[in-house]
Design an enzyme around this catalytic site. Sequence first.
Site, mmCIF file in Angstrom:
data_model
loop_
_atom_site.group_PDB
_atom_site.id
_atom_site.type_symbol
_atom_site.label_atom_id
_atom_site.label_comp_id
_atom_site.label_asym_id
_atom_site.label_seq_id
_atom_site.Cartn_x
_atom_site.Cartn_y
_atom_site.Cartn_z
ATOM 1 N N GLU A 1 42.948 38.748 -13.263
ATOM 2 C CA GLU A 1 42.136 39.699 -12.487
ATOM 3 C C GLU A 1 41.533 40.721 -13.425
ATOM 4 O O GLU A 1 42.151 41.061 -14.440
ATOM 5 C CB GLU A 1 43.020 40.486 -11.495
ATOM 6 C CG GLU A 1 43.765 39.664 -10.506
ATOM 7 C CD GLU A 1 44.976 40.412 -9.919
ATOM 8 O OE1 GLU A 1 45.159 41.606 -10.241
ATOM 9 O OE2 GLU A 1 45.720 39.790 -9.165
ATOM 10 N N LYS B 1 40.905 44.198 -14.999
ATOM 11 C CA LYS B 1 41.682 45.432 -15.013
ATOM 12 C C LYS B 1 40.707 46.574 -14.742
ATOM 13 O O LYS B 1 39.867 46.923 -15.567
ATOM 14 C CB LYS B 1 42.370 45.623 -16.363
ATOM 15 C CG LYS B 1 43.265 46.847 -16.379
ATOM 16 C CD LYS B 1 44.143 46.848 -17.623
ATOM 17 C CE LYS B 1 45.226 47.908 -17.532
ATOM 18 N NZ LYS B 1 44.710 49.266 -17.395
ATOM 19 N N ASP C 1 39.107 50.160 -14.043
ATOM 20 C CA ASP C 1 39.303 51.462 -14.658
ATOM 21 C C ASP C 1 39.159 52.551 -13.600
ATOM 22 O O ASP C 1 38.124 53.175 -13.438
ATOM 23 C CB ASP C 1 38.270 51.657 -15.774
ATOM 24 C CG ASP C 1 38.757 52.630 -16.814
ATOM 25 O OD1 ASP C 1 39.924 53.048 -16.712
ATOM 26 O OD2 ASP C 1 37.978 52.967 -17.714
ATOM 27 N N TYR D 1 40.249 48.237 -4.553
ATOM 28 C CA TYR D 1 40.632 46.815 -4.632
ATOM 29 C C TYR D 1 42.152 46.739 -4.669
ATOM 30 O O TYR D 1 42.784 47.505 -5.420
ATOM 31 C CB TYR D 1 40.104 46.164 -5.908
ATOM 32 C CG TYR D 1 38.600 46.084 -5.994
ATOM 33 C CD1 TYR D 1 37.900 45.003 -5.457
ATOM 34 C CD2 TYR D 1 37.878 47.092 -6.620
ATOM 35 C CE1 TYR D 1 36.527 44.925 -5.547
ATOM 36 C CE2 TYR D 1 36.499 47.027 -6.710
ATOM 37 C CZ TYR D 1 35.827 45.945 -6.172
ATOM 38 O OH TYR D 1 34.471 45.875 -6.262
ATOM 39 N N LYS E 1 43.193 43.974 -23.337
ATOM 40 C CA LYS E 1 42.176 45.025 -23.344
ATOM 41 C C LYS E 1 40.880 44.531 -23.978
ATOM 42 O O LYS E 1 40.891 43.817 -24.978
ATOM 43 C CB LYS E 1 42.687 46.237 -24.142
ATOM 44 C CG LYS E 1 43.839 46.959 -23.473
ATOM 45 C CD LYS E 1 43.364 47.637 -22.198
ATOM 46 C CE LYS E 1 44.326 48.651 -21.643
ATOM 47 N NZ LYS E 1 44.391 49.903 -22.346
ATOM 48 N N CYS F 1 8.208 70.649 -38.762
ATOM 49 C CA CYS F 1 8.498 69.221 -38.867
ATOM 50 C C CYS F 1 9.205 68.933 -40.201
ATOM 51 O O CYS F 1 8.703 69.331 -41.256
ATOM 52 C CB CYS F 1 7.194 68.442 -38.772
ATOM 53 S SG CYS F 1 7.367 66.705 -39.146
ATOM 54 N N CYS G 1 6.606 66.802 -42.491
ATOM 55 C CA CYS G 1 5.362 67.336 -43.064
ATOM 56 C C CYS G 1 5.282 68.852 -43.083
ATOM 57 O O CYS G 1 4.333 69.413 -43.618
ATOM 58 C CB CYS G 1 4.159 66.756 -42.333
ATOM 59 S SG CYS G 1 3.892 67.478 -40.706
ATOM 60 N N CYS H 1 5.868 67.172 -33.421
ATOM 61 C CA CYS H 1 5.215 67.719 -34.599
ATOM 62 C C CYS H 1 3.733 67.840 -34.305
ATOM 63 O O CYS H 1 3.123 66.932 -33.748
ATOM 64 C CB CYS H 1 5.436 66.759 -35.773
ATOM 65 S SG CYS H 1 4.297 67.025 -37.128
ATOM 66 N N CYS I 1 0.911 64.212 -40.876
ATOM 67 C CA CYS I 1 2.330 63.886 -40.945
ATOM 68 C C CYS I 1 2.544 62.412 -41.301
ATOM 69 O O CYS I 1 2.008 61.521 -40.647
ATOM 70 C CB CYS I 1 2.979 64.201 -39.603
ATOM 71 S SG CYS I 1 4.749 63.940 -39.606
#
Length: 670
Positions: free
Chosen positions: A114, A116, A118, A224, A315, A409, A412, A427, A433
């Site tokens: 099944e 697992k 969380d 569940y 796991k 920036c 540049c 920028c 640039c």
Amino acid sequence: MTNKKNQQRIDTLREELDSHNYSYYVLDNPEIPDSEYDRLLRELDELEQQYPELITTNSPTQRVGATPLDSFSEVQHEIPMLSLGNAFSEQDMTDFDRRIREGVEKKNIEYAAEPKLDGLAISLLYENGLLVRAATRGDGRTGEDVTLNIRTIDAIPLKLRGENYPAVIEIRGEVVMPKSGFDKLNRQQLEKGEKPFVNPRNAAAGSLRQLDPQVTATRPLSFYSYGVGLIKGMSLPNKHSVMMGKLKLWGLRINPESRVVKGVKGCLEYYEQLAKKRNSLPDEIDGIVYKVDDIKLQGIMGFVSRAPRWAIARKFPAQEEMTKLLAIDIQVGRTGALTPVARLQPVFVGGVTVSNATLHNQDEIDRLDVRVGDTVIVRRAGDVIPQIVSVVKSKRTGKPRRFYLPDTCPVCGSETARFDDEAVTFCTGGLFCEAQRKEAIKHFASRRAMNIDGLGDKLVEQLVDEGLIHTIADLYQLNVENLVKLERMAEKSAKNLVASLEKSKKTILARFVFSLGIHSIGETTAQTLANHFTTLENIMGADEEKLLAVADVGPIVAENLMTFFNQEHNREVVEQLIAVGINWPKIKKKSANDSPLAGKTFVVTGTLETMGRNDAKAALQELGAKVSGSVSKKTDYVVVGENPGSKATKAADLGITILDEKAFTKLLTQ
Ligand code: IVH
């Protein structure tokens, strides 16, 4: 209605509602739309309001209690709620299977496998089919009574279905918050200005820990079942999987991914299958639980300390890990957007080693309140880009400063800008640039901008990569000699490109302004600006007041224009472009006094050598002329290029002034 009739109707409604709930949650096969379910529930509620003496605690209307608790009372688990041993590898699974085979002296073992889930473990006590108590696991022996909160979860029956359930049965399982509900809840939290939950498990736990069941009722929780504890008045069947089948018949939800598999091979195959599906499942899962299916064999294996020997949790690689934030670097994207990138102490998460994660933008940094040196939780789910989920504030040492995206920036040195209603900081040195130059040049060359034939995206990349051009101004320094040195560049193409560059120098002001690629300046805005200001100098020199005076120019466009032209680098590139000879016809203000063309109607037909038909139209409009698609008596001029159509003939018939391209350009520039 007589009381008996009311009672009958109430009974029918309750049965129908329970049965729809069962189809929806347990069979995963809804029979009626939600609206119809709500209608039945309303009808029942109204009848019960009218006849309060007919209300029972297990009526579907009675899930949400009105009075909050002061605290949760303790519950002793008669049979302790156990934990599970972990397996992290195929070897661990092989060892587990060997221990079982040796323990029970059997060759082939069947396992109930099944997901697992969380979430958090819950025990549900049903007496004579009615839910009388629900408790958290707590430390396994003592939990908390959360009955009122559990009753608000629609997937948990208040009453078992059918008749042949035992007199007392304690059903165990996991309360979860489905991923979709979690996302929605977090959006709502943010809208309310409250802290989002870190993950679905925390959200589920937080929701069950509410003293007010009305709050729990608003949380998208589900459940569940995966086992039984106490059972009286019936003996256990011989298999776990058979027991699960019974629970399902009694109205409890069983995970649809559950299977019975054979031997370690079956276990490993199931793992592979589920790991692949993991991200598309509706609920968060962190592994797989394998249980010896045969309950008699479970008895032989017994327990070790607080975990059964007959079950194990394999796991998945963790999707969340803790690590240290070493630095925040700034990346400048092709479009000028500044993205903060977290440099992390490398950590193994979601099956790969992660050392970078995006922090998106300033808002995200503020939301997380993340600072350099912090311990952070990193999440990587499947192929999803790693994210920083939260900061472990308790591990913060010293007083690290808040992080702000820079004012200039990093590539540049131009100023950066951000507008109130936009998340991105960008920028403003668009023409200069380095990070943006490829995009800036592609835009400049594109059809609707300077329309440089033969200069496609690939070639732009090649020219930049080979260091032949740095800015758009450099394009006009290209010559056949250095172009042919490029790979896949024949002399003919080189010649053509130089010719189209030359041709592109003749343009109109609106196009030129558009081709600079200034944020939020599209073709229409460029045209409006050209019409209004008539010269580039005027546009570049306009202050906020002047800009806002232009129809359709708002604060964002104004600010974008000003910051762009305030950048020394951008101005230099514009000057270079003018210096290499880019030019456009002078614009006369479209007032009747100023322009001889104001109010005149033009039709343009055929192909013009020096400009596209759209440019011709735009230039005419800048001068206050109207441009029409068809020739009529009202037409003042017809401009005729190469291969004109029937419009030229019609114009001649009607005696309208016909202009060839030369005469037309003269008219435009006079
Ligand atoms: S069986 C004796 N089955 O995992 C067996 N547990 O580490 C006890 N869990 O606290 C549990 N999904 O909340 C079992 N399909 C599943 C499960 C499951 C999640 C949780 C459970 C328990 C923890 C055990």
